[in-house]
Design a protein around this motif. Sequence first.
Motif, PDB file in Angstrom:
ATOM      1  N   LEU A 166       0.740  -1.284   0.059  1.00  8.22           N
ATOM      2  CA  LEU A 166       0.022  -0.066  -0.140  1.00  8.22           C
ATOM      3  C   LEU A 166       1.051   1.298  -0.083  1.00  8.22           C
ATOM      4  N   PHE A 167       1.922   1.198   0.881  1.00  9.91           N
ATOM      5  CA  PHE A 167       2.896   2.463   0.790  1.00  9.91           C
ATOM      6  C   PHE A 167       3.467   2.516  -0.535  1.00  9.91           C
ATOM      7  N   ALA A 168       3.931   1.592  -1.232  1.00 11.53           N
ATOM      8  CA  ALA A 168       4.510   1.577  -2.499  1.00 11.53           C
ATOM      9  C   ALA A 168       3.443   2.194  -3.693  1.00 11.53           C
ATOM     10  N   GLN A 169       2.187   2.016  -3.270  1.00  9.69           N
ATOM     11  CA  GLN A 169       1.192   2.685  -4.165  1.00  9.69           C
ATOM     12  C   GLN A 169       0.738   3.880  -3.794  1.00  9.69           C
ATOM     13  N   SER A 170       1.574   4.462  -3.162  1.00 16.72           N
ATOM     14  CA  SER A 170       1.580   5.969  -2.653  1.00 16.72           C
ATOM     15  C   SER A 170       0.681   6.373  -1.670  1.00 16.72           C
ATOM     16  N   HIS A 171      -0.066   5.622  -0.921  1.00 22.71           N
ATOM     17  CA  HIS A 171      -1.017   5.525   0.081  1.00 22.71           C
ATOM     18  C   HIS A 171      -0.264   6.360   1.144  1.00 22.71           C
ATOM     19  N   THR A 172      -0.832   7.284   1.871  1.00 22.15           N
ATOM     20  CA  THR A 172      -0.613   7.956   3.056  1.00 22.15           C
ATOM     21  C   THR A 172      -0.792   7.185   4.196  1.00 22.15           C
ATOM     22  N   ASN A 173      -0.215   7.249   5.227  1.00 15.71           N
ATOM     23  CA  ASN A 173      -0.187   6.686   6.514  1.00 15.71           C
ATOM     24  C   ASN A 173      -1.710   6.480   7.010  1.00 15.71           C
ATOM     25  N   LYS A 174      -2.253   7.518   6.908  1.00 11.37           N
ATOM     26  CA  LYS A 174      -3.821   7.453   7.457  1.00 11.37           C
ATOM     27  C   LYS A 174      -4.682   6.652   6.205  1.00 11.37           C
ATOM     28  N   GLU A 175      -4.330   6.596   4.995  1.00 12.58           N
ATOM     29  CA  GLU A 175      -4.801   5.832   4.187  1.00 12.58           C
ATOM     30  C   GLU A 175      -4.785   4.428   4.450  1.00 12.58           C
ATOM     31  N   ILE A 176      -3.577   3.921   4.630  1.00 14.78           N
ATOM     32  CA  ILE A 176      -3.212   2.679   5.015  1.00 14.78           C
ATOM     33  C   ILE A 176      -4.081   2.294   6.289  1.00 14.78           C
ATOM     34  N   ALA A 177      -3.925   3.106   7.113  1.00 21.55           N
ATOM     35  CA  ALA A 177      -4.655   2.900   8.621  1.00 21.55           C
ATOM     36  C   ALA A 177      -6.086   2.498   8.397  1.00 21.55           C
ATOM     37  N   ASP A 178      -6.787   3.396   7.656  1.00 26.57           N
ATOM     38  CA  ASP A 178      -8.111   3.339   7.303  1.00 26.57           C
ATOM     39  C   ASP A 178      -8.662   2.113   6.619  1.00 26.57           C
ATOM     40  N   ARG A 179      -7.577   1.597   5.627  1.00 25.00           N
ATOM     41  CA  ARG A 179      -7.859   0.388   4.849  1.00 25.00           C
ATOM     42  C   ARG A 179      -7.616  -0.835   5.651  1.00 25.00           C
ATOM     43  N   LEU A 180      -6.746  -0.731   6.598  1.00 25.40           N
ATOM     44  CA  LEU A 180      -6.361  -2.046   7.412  1.00 25.40           C
ATOM     45  C   LEU A 180      -7.101  -2.059   8.717  1.00 25.40           C
ATOM     46  N   PHE A 181      -7.923  -0.877   8.906  1.00 29.38           N
ATOM     47  CA  PHE A 181      -8.435  -0.862  10.252  1.00 29.38           C
ATOM     48  C   PHE A 181      -7.584  -1.130  11.512  1.00 29.38           C
ATOM     49  N   ILE A 182      -6.401  -0.077  11.098  1.00 36.50           N
ATOM     50  CA  ILE A 182      -5.266  -0.111  12.544  1.00 36.50           C
ATOM     51  C   ILE A 182      -5.158   1.474  12.584  1.00 36.50           C
ATOM     52  N   SER A 183      -4.257   1.685  13.428  1.00 33.45           N
ATOM     53  CA  SER A 183      -4.039   3.186  13.881  1.00 33.45           C
ATOM     54  C   SER A 183      -2.749   3.501  13.088  1.00 33.45           C
ATOM     55  N   VAL A 184      -2.622   5.148  12.731  1.00 37.25           N
ATOM     56  CA  VAL A 184      -1.454   5.470  12.306  1.00 37.25           C
ATOM     57  C   VAL A 184      -0.270   5.191  12.958  1.00 37.25           C
ATOM     58  N   ARG A 185      -0.384   4.914  14.087  1.00 35.96           N
ATOM     59  CA  ARG A 185       0.979   4.580  14.840  1.00 35.96           C
ATOM     60  C   ARG A 185       1.520   3.222  14.409  1.00 35.96           C
ATOM     61  N   THR A 186       0.365   2.288  14.423  1.00 32.87           N
ATOM     62  CA  THR A 186       0.688   1.055  14.055  1.00 32.87           C
ATOM     63  C   THR A 186       1.188   0.867  12.552  1.00 32.87           C
ATOM     64  N   VAL A 187       0.999   1.754  11.745  1.00 28.16           N
ATOM     65  CA  VAL A 187       1.300   1.746  10.355  1.00 28.16           C
ATOM     66  C   VAL A 187       2.730   2.105  10.461  1.00 28.16           C
ATOM     67  N   GLU A 188       3.108   3.281  11.167  1.00 26.17           N
ATOM     68  CA  GLU A 188       4.381   3.624  11.256  1.00 26.17           C
ATOM     69  C   GLU A 188       5.208   2.603  11.881  1.00 26.17           C
ATOM     70  N   SER A 189       4.879   1.904  12.883  1.00 28.42           N
ATOM     71  CA  SER A 189       5.666   0.589  13.503  1.00 28.42           C
ATOM     72  C   SER A 189       5.808  -0.278  12.491  1.00 28.42           C
ATOM     73  N   HIS A 190       4.888  -0.744  11.738  1.00 27.66           N
ATOM     74  CA  HIS A 190       5.213  -1.781  10.515  1.00 27.66           C
ATOM     75  C   HIS A 190       6.387  -1.091   9.676  1.00 27.66           C
ATOM     76  N   LYS A 191       6.063  -0.101   9.349  1.00 27.63           N
ATOM     77  CA  LYS A 191       7.178   0.711   8.308  1.00 27.63           C
ATOM     78  C   LYS A 191       8.598   0.595   8.668  1.00 27.63           C
ATOM     79  N   ASN A 192       8.632   0.745  10.183  1.00 33.16           N
ATOM     80  CA  ASN A 192      10.063   0.717  10.981  1.00 33.16           C
ATOM     81  C   ASN A 192      10.547  -0.602  10.905  1.00 33.16           C
ATOM     82  N   ASN A 193       9.608  -1.322  11.181  1.00 32.86           N
ATOM     83  CA  ASN A 193       9.911  -2.782  11.206  1.00 32.86           C
ATOM     84  C   ASN A 193      10.510  -3.554   9.738  1.00 32.86           C
ATOM     85  N   ILE A 194       9.700  -2.943   8.887  1.00 28.39           N
ATOM     86  CA  ILE A 194      10.052  -3.374   7.547  1.00 28.39           C
ATOM     87  C   ILE A 194      11.546  -2.983   7.137  1.00 28.39           C
ATOM     88  N   MET A 195      11.721  -1.556   7.383  1.00 23.91           N
ATOM     89  CA  MET A 195      12.955  -0.923   6.846  1.00 23.91           C
ATOM     90  C   MET A 195      14.105  -1.853   7.789  1.00 23.91           C
TER      91      MET A 195
END
Length: 220
Positions: A166-195
């Motif tokens: 989703l991030f590679a498709q240019s979705h923002t943190n909030k858009e990803i959070a809304d799509r996956l029904f998780i918080s923006v903070r959780t999205v950022e945590s996932h990104k950090n883990n991926i990196m």
Amino acid sequence: MDKIKVALVDEHPIMCDGIQSLLSDAHDILIIHNKRSISDLIPVLFHEPAHVVLTVFYTPDPDDVEHIRLLCSKHPKAKVLIMSMYKIENFIFKMIKAGAKGHLTSETNRDEMVEAIYTLRNGYDFYAKTITNLILRNYLNEDKGSEARHEREKSLSAREIEVLKLFAQSHTNKEIADRLFISVRTVESHKNNIMRKINLKTTVDMVKFAIKNNIVDLNY
């Protein structure tokens, strides 16, 4: 929550006033400096540091790249966000290499500007959707350790791969959070883990990795 301290740099006072007005209803963002040039801003940041420096450029000028490099050298904790009125690849890449962590274009709107400020404050890079492909096509010409990274992809969880796609498709943190029904903070945590797992340094590298490993197609 502490306010995000932002410094504005624009040679035209009316533009600075306009940006300040746009951000006035973002109650966790505080404009602490409003300067005409980076040279004017550098000394005052020693007395009152800013989390994010938003600077506007109207025409490509090699001196601007050097000013950004100097700003990042003198104040490495300040995250530099560029808004340019041009989309010239060479200058955009030079700004990034000089230390800028985000880049907006003249097509940006208030929501994207706020998202960029939040993203930089949280330690991530931010690039406007209109220039993401320009950056990607340049980075995709560089192939550094992609085979090893492909192996490390196997360590990503299903949710992390979903976030990466989703991030590679240019979705923002909030858009990803809304799509996956998780918080923006959780999205950022996932990104950090991926990196961390794939050993990437920037969010641009995340998108590059996703495309090279067929997680997402550049023509999505």
